[in-house]
Design an enzyme around this catalytic site. Structure first.
Site, mmCIF file in Angstrom:
data_model
loop_
_atom_site.group_PDB
_atom_site.id
_atom_site.type_symbol
_atom_site.label_atom_id
_atom_site.label_comp_id
_atom_site.label_asym_id
_atom_site.label_seq_id
_atom_site.Cartn_x
_atom_site.Cartn_y
_atom_site.Cartn_z
ATOM 1 N N ASP A 1 0.861 -1.185 0.000
ATOM 2 C CA ASP A 1 0.000 0.000 0.000
ATOM 3 C C ASP A 1 0.897 1.234 0.000
ATOM 4 O OD1 ASP A 1 -1.727 2.098 0.570
ATOM 5 O OD2 ASP A 1 -2.896 0.966 2.036
ATOM 6 N N HIS A 2 0.849 1.969 -1.111
ATOM 7 C CA HIS A 2 1.772 3.109 -1.253
ATOM 8 C C HIS A 2 1.415 4.273 -0.333
ATOM 9 C CE1 HIS A 2 5.179 4.871 -2.996
ATOM 10 N NE2 HIS A 2 4.970 4.583 -4.276
ATOM 11 N N ARG A 3 0.250 4.229 0.316
ATOM 12 C CA ARG A 3 -0.051 5.244 1.328
ATOM 13 C C ARG A 3 0.808 5.031 2.562
ATOM 14 N NH1 ARG A 3 -6.304 4.193 2.227
ATOM 15 N NH2 ARG A 3 -5.373 2.105 2.434
#
Length: 446
Positions: free
Chosen positions: A416-418
């Site tokens: 998850d790039h968040r």
């Protein structure tokens, strides 16, 4: 004698429905308190339902294969008690009637006098058991309909009776859901739909008997498959996925596995590449903790886990599940190996407990067992990363300045790039790869 209903309980995790798989009892059977009476399938696992009473099975309200909403009566019991509806023998007499609960959210409601609260009449259900619920003074019995005189008709309106005739529905077999048992248009529609399904089933049986093959097969979307589909769609369109790949020489790790298999300490344990990858992931998380976290949208917080509940994707006859090993980061290789074996056996049997299917912090999926080299795994909802293990293949590879036949594996990491930056994800994947390439580097990481 006293009659009590058992309503489908809330089996945890906020699940709203379950499918009746098997009844382990029949009408007329005597059952004991906490005896298993049915198996039901939730969106996550198969669960055994224990009896909340000791008594006689009076009615099975739902048939196997029926999806039932939480709170719906599924079985009625006849219990020993006094004639005016007093408490049965397994209920204390010193105060309001109560019983020892074995599951959350089931059982008849008890009023202030210690008796079951008055219930509305049971609605017609096209999948219900042919036997009807016991008749009580508050619930008038349905009348038969042997003629067309108004006195002999079940309670309905002329338009509803016409609709029933048009659709071929026999009103005499029905109990209405309207006020005082009035048969409504919705009751007719439900009955007609059931009749249509019966006709389709009969047609299918005729085709099978003739040896012909149907041109298409339709399977209801329910149970584990329904939950998995919903979770994957939510994950794919909520968390911004990034996937990285790393192909490594795992010859040394494969040789280590063979050495461990022949050792006395690991005698009787099933050791696979997954065992070593799982250990490598746990070590790498200590150096890259951002991959062991969760995005809390409601509270606008990043939750950092200081423990690892390691999820392992498992293909089962009922679909994909991801049970997890609690506090896997505290386990040595021997304990981790035993936990992985137990998890796989339980998942294949469909007996994974609800608690094992929730609370995961990071997952591994072993696509190599299907002969697949790499893929783009979708995150398990609520987790920051998932690692896919590819097949171990013998292929030409550069080694010690020359080309040799080596054991090679591809690792696929989605995150998850968040929560995880590219640098953090790359360092984690590199650490797992380094351990699998040369397990001796573990001593430099712990």
């Amino acid at each position: 004698m006293t009659t009590r209903e058992f309503r489908l309980p809330d089996l945890g995790e906020g699940l709203t429905e379950s499918e009746i798989l098997h009844w382990k009892v029949a009408v007329g059977d005597a059952v004991e308190l906490n005896q298993v009476i049915a198996e039901v399938e939730t969106a996550k696992a198969v669960v055994e339902l224990p009896s909340p009473y000791a008594g006689i099975i009076a009615v099975l309200h739902e048939q196997p294969g029926t999806v039932v909403q939480v709170g719906t009566p599924i079985v009625s019991f006849t219990l020993p008690g006094d004639s005016d509806g007093g408490p049965p023998s397994d209920i204390a007499n010193d105060g309001p009637a109560k019983r020892i609960p074995t599951l959350v959210g089931y059982g008849a409601e008890i009023d202030s006098a210690g008796r079951p609260a008055r219930k509305p009449r049971k609605a017609f259900h096209p999948h219900s058991n042919a036997q009807t619920a016991p008749i009580t003074p508050e619930t008038p019995a349905p009348t038969s309909w042997s003629s067309d005189s108004p006195a002999d008709r079940p309670r309905s309106t002329p338009p509803v009776r016409k609709l029933a005739r048009d659709l071929g529905v026999d009103l005499a077999s029905m109990v209405g859901t309207g006020p005082q048992g009035l048969i409504t248009r919705a009751d007719i529609d439900a009955a007609a739909g059931y009749a249509a399904r019966q006709a389709a089933d009969s047609q299918t049986a005729d085709i099978e008997a003739s040896g012909e093959k149907e041109r298409e097969t339709r399977t209801p979307i329910k149970g584990v498959r329904k939950h998995t589909a919903s979770a994957m769609v939510s994950s794919a369109f909520t968390a911004p996925h990034v996937t990285e790949f790393l192909t490594i020489d795992v010859t040394t790790s494969m040789e280590l596995l063979e050495t461990l298999k022949s050792s006395r300490e690991f005698a009787g344990y099933k050791l696979t590449p997954l065992t070593l990858v799982a250990k490598a992931v746990l070590v790498a998380l200590g150096r890259n903790p951002s991959l062991n976290s969760r995005w809390d949208e409601a509270r606008q917080e990043i939750v950092q886990f200081n423990y690892v509940n390691l999820g392992i994707a498992a293909a089962t006859p009922r679909g994909l599940t991801v049970p997890n090993i609690k506090d896997a980061d505290r386990m040595g290789l021997l304990e981790l190996s035993a936990a992985l074996n137990q998890l796989a056996q339980t998942a294949r049997s469909g007996k994974t407990a609800q608690a094992e299917l929730s609370g995961g912090t990071i997952s591994i999926t072993n696509i190599g067992v299907f002969g697949i080299d790499a893929g783009t795994p979708i995150l398990n909802p609520g987790e920051a990363a998932i690692l896919a293990i590819g097949s171990v293949r013998r292929r030409p590879w550069e080694h010690a300045g020359a080309v040799a036949i080596r054991s090679v594996m591809t690792l696929s990491l989605s995150f998850d790039h968040r929560l995880v930056d590219g640098e953090q994800g790359s360092r984690f994947l590199s650490d797992v790869g380094a351990i699998m390439s040369n397990p001796a580097v573990l001593i430099t990481m712990v």
